[in-house]
Write an enzyme that holds these catalytic residues in place. Structure first.
Site, PDB file in Angstrom:
ATOM      1  N   LYS A  53       0.795  -1.145   0.062  1.00  0.00           N
ATOM      2  CA  LYS A  53       0.086  -0.063  -0.043  1.00  0.00           C
ATOM      3  C   LYS A  53       0.906   1.352  -0.032  1.00  0.00           C
ATOM      4  O   LYS A  53       0.766   2.169  -0.696  1.00  0.00           O
ATOM      5  CB  LYS A  53      -0.943  -0.032   1.050  1.00  0.00           C
ATOM      6  CG  LYS A  53      -2.137  -1.076   1.134  1.00  0.00           C
ATOM      7  CD  LYS A  53      -2.997  -1.018   2.429  1.00  0.00           C
ATOM      8  CE  LYS A  53      -4.030  -2.313   2.244  1.00  0.00           C
ATOM      9  NZ  LYS A  53      -4.819  -2.488   3.349  1.00  0.00           N
ATOM     10  N   GLN A  97      -4.400  -1.408   9.621  1.00  0.00           N
ATOM     11  CA  GLN A  97      -4.662  -2.555   8.969  1.00  0.00           C
ATOM     12  C   GLN A  97      -5.221  -3.476   9.862  1.00  0.00           C
ATOM     13  O   GLN A  97      -4.738  -3.752  11.072  1.00  0.00           O
ATOM     14  CB  GLN A  97      -3.087  -3.034   8.613  1.00  0.00           C
ATOM     15  CG  GLN A  97      -3.000  -4.186   7.862  1.00  0.00           C
ATOM     16  CD  GLN A  97      -3.657  -4.176   6.353  1.00  0.00           C
ATOM     17  OE1 GLN A  97      -3.593  -3.245   5.910  1.00  0.00           O
ATOM     18  NE2 GLN A  97      -4.035  -5.411   5.956  1.00  0.00           N
ATOM     19  N   ASP A 120     -10.785   3.486   4.582  1.00  0.00           N
ATOM     20  CA  ASP A 120     -11.293   2.201   4.304  1.00  0.00           C
ATOM     21  C   ASP A 120     -12.608   1.895   4.287  1.00  0.00           C
ATOM     22  O   ASP A 120     -13.263   0.962   3.884  1.00  0.00           O
ATOM     23  CB  ASP A 120     -10.685   1.311   5.471  1.00  0.00           C
ATOM     24  CG  ASP A 120      -9.336   0.559   5.225  1.00  0.00           C
ATOM     25  OD1 ASP A 120      -9.261   0.080   4.100  1.00  0.00           O
ATOM     26  OD2 ASP A 120      -8.549   0.614   6.123  1.00  0.00           O
TER      27      ASP A 120
HETATM   28  N1  GUN Z   1      -7.210  -6.543   6.219  1.00  0.00           N
HETATM   29  C1  GUN Z   1      -7.348  -7.194   5.199  1.00  0.00           C
HETATM   30  N2  GUN Z   1      -8.087  -6.361   4.286  1.00  0.00           N
HETATM   31  C2  GUN Z   1      -8.016  -5.051   4.637  1.00  0.00           C
HETATM   32  C3  GUN Z   1      -8.658  -3.743   4.073  1.00  0.00           C
HETATM   33  O1  GUN Z   1      -9.000  -3.455   3.093  1.00  0.00           O
HETATM   34  N3  GUN Z   1      -8.134  -2.786   5.073  1.00  0.00           N
HETATM   35  C4  GUN Z   1      -7.780  -2.944   6.338  1.00  0.00           C
HETATM   36  N4  GUN Z   1      -7.207  -1.859   6.988  1.00  0.00           N
HETATM   37  N5  GUN Z   1      -7.148  -4.059   6.739  1.00  0.00           N
HETATM   38  C5  GUN Z   1      -7.316  -5.160   5.794  1.00  0.00           C
END
Ligand code: GUN
Length: 295
Positions: A53, A97, A120
């Site tokens: 990311k 995350q 998110d």
């Molecule tokens: N863990 C798995 N997928 C995601 C996501 O799209 N965003 C976040 N913050 N954590 C995740």
């Protein structure tokens, strides 16, 4: 006949090119979109997602503020960091995350994020807005799936979509987004989960299957109607001694068999994964625009 492969990497690259132009235009106005990234603990899969990311941010010109915290970090410390980012004008988006370590209340952390920086789309206020069809930050994986379908010419209007998996991150939101009375949605949606008696019974009726169960081989060839479109959201590590790292990644779909029945299919890796990251970039750019009153 073998299915057409939906190339998530290529679609993601097209959207990232659009975003690179948008970021350059913002920079002309002195605005640099910023993403605050928080990872708690050392889960290898989460580490690699977060690194991917941040790299993606860099490639399109988004500033990222990297915060890697130990697994022992307290909830109070984490909430204090979220609060600092909520009040930092350089930060337009906050990404915590998931999953978080067990001693941290995930719902409390998501609730603490400023809904205007919730790139998110996990804050209950934004989830509610999505559900009633108001404009908001859409969660990245479901949004990426809808983009993939529309950019591949897949008609969702009137289609029967069977979603397998009811997570808050993928299953529930993608089902909800697809049933909205909107272009690129308007589907009839069935949501199957771990207590569904016969997933195959429903899957065989689907024009589009979205597999998000988190288990390899959840969707086998006998569960797919000939010509259906299959979207594989799974990322599962399976042991593989022929690989240097000792494992390989597979999705939730028995890809080799299902591609002989489906008309289109997303691969793993190179399908939904690159789209998730791209929609995070999209939301961050959108947040920077909104924060500066730019339409
Ligand atoms: N863990 C798995 N997928 C995601 C996501 O799209 N965003 C976040 N913050 N954590 C995740």
């Amino acid at each position: 006949m073998s299915a057409k492969i939906i190339d998530g990497k290529q679609i993601a690259a097209d959207i990232r090119a659009e975003l690179t132009t948008a970021v350059a235009a913002l920079k002309e106005k002195g605005i640099v979109p910023g993403l605050g990234v928080i990872l708690v603990g050392a889960d290898p899969a989460s580490q690699s997602y977060v690194t991917a990311k941040e790299r993606a941010c860099e490639t399109i010109g988004i500033y990222s503020d990297d915060n890697r915290l130990t697994a022992e970090t307290s909830q109070e410390e984490l909430l204090a960091l979220v609060d600092r980012m909520n009040n930092d004008p350089k930060i337009n988006g906050i990404l915590v995350q998931l999953p978080l370590p067990k001693h941290i209340d995930e719902a409390a952390v998501l609730l603490a994020i400023d809904p205007d920086k919730d790139v998110d789309g996990f804050h209950p206020m934004n989830v509610g807005k999505m559900m009633v069809g108001e404009e908001t930050f859409l969660p990245c994986t479901p949004h990426g799936i809808l983009q993939m379908l529309s950019r591949s010419g897949v008609e969702t209007e009137g289609a029967h979509v069977v979603v397998i998996g009811r997570s808050n991150i993928v299953g529930k939101p993608v089902a909800n987004m697809l049933l909205q009375k909107k272009k690129g949605a308007n589907a009839t949606v069935t949501l199957c989960h771990t207590r569904t008696k016969d997933v195959g019974h429903f899957a065989r009726q689907a024009d589009i299957i979205i597999a998000a169960s988190g288990w390899p081989n959840t969707v086998t060839a006998d569960m797919v109607k000939p010509g259906a479109v299959v979207v594989d959201v799974g990322v599962n590590r399976v042991e593989d001694s022929t690989r240097e790292r000792g494992y390989r990644l597979v999705g939730d779909v028995d890809f080799d068999a299902v591609k002989e029945v489906a008309s289109m299919i997303t691969p793993v890796p190179g399908g939904v994964g690159p789209m998730t990251i791209t929609m995070l970039l999209y939301n961050t750019v959108e947040s920077a625009r909104r924060a500066n009153g730019i339409k």
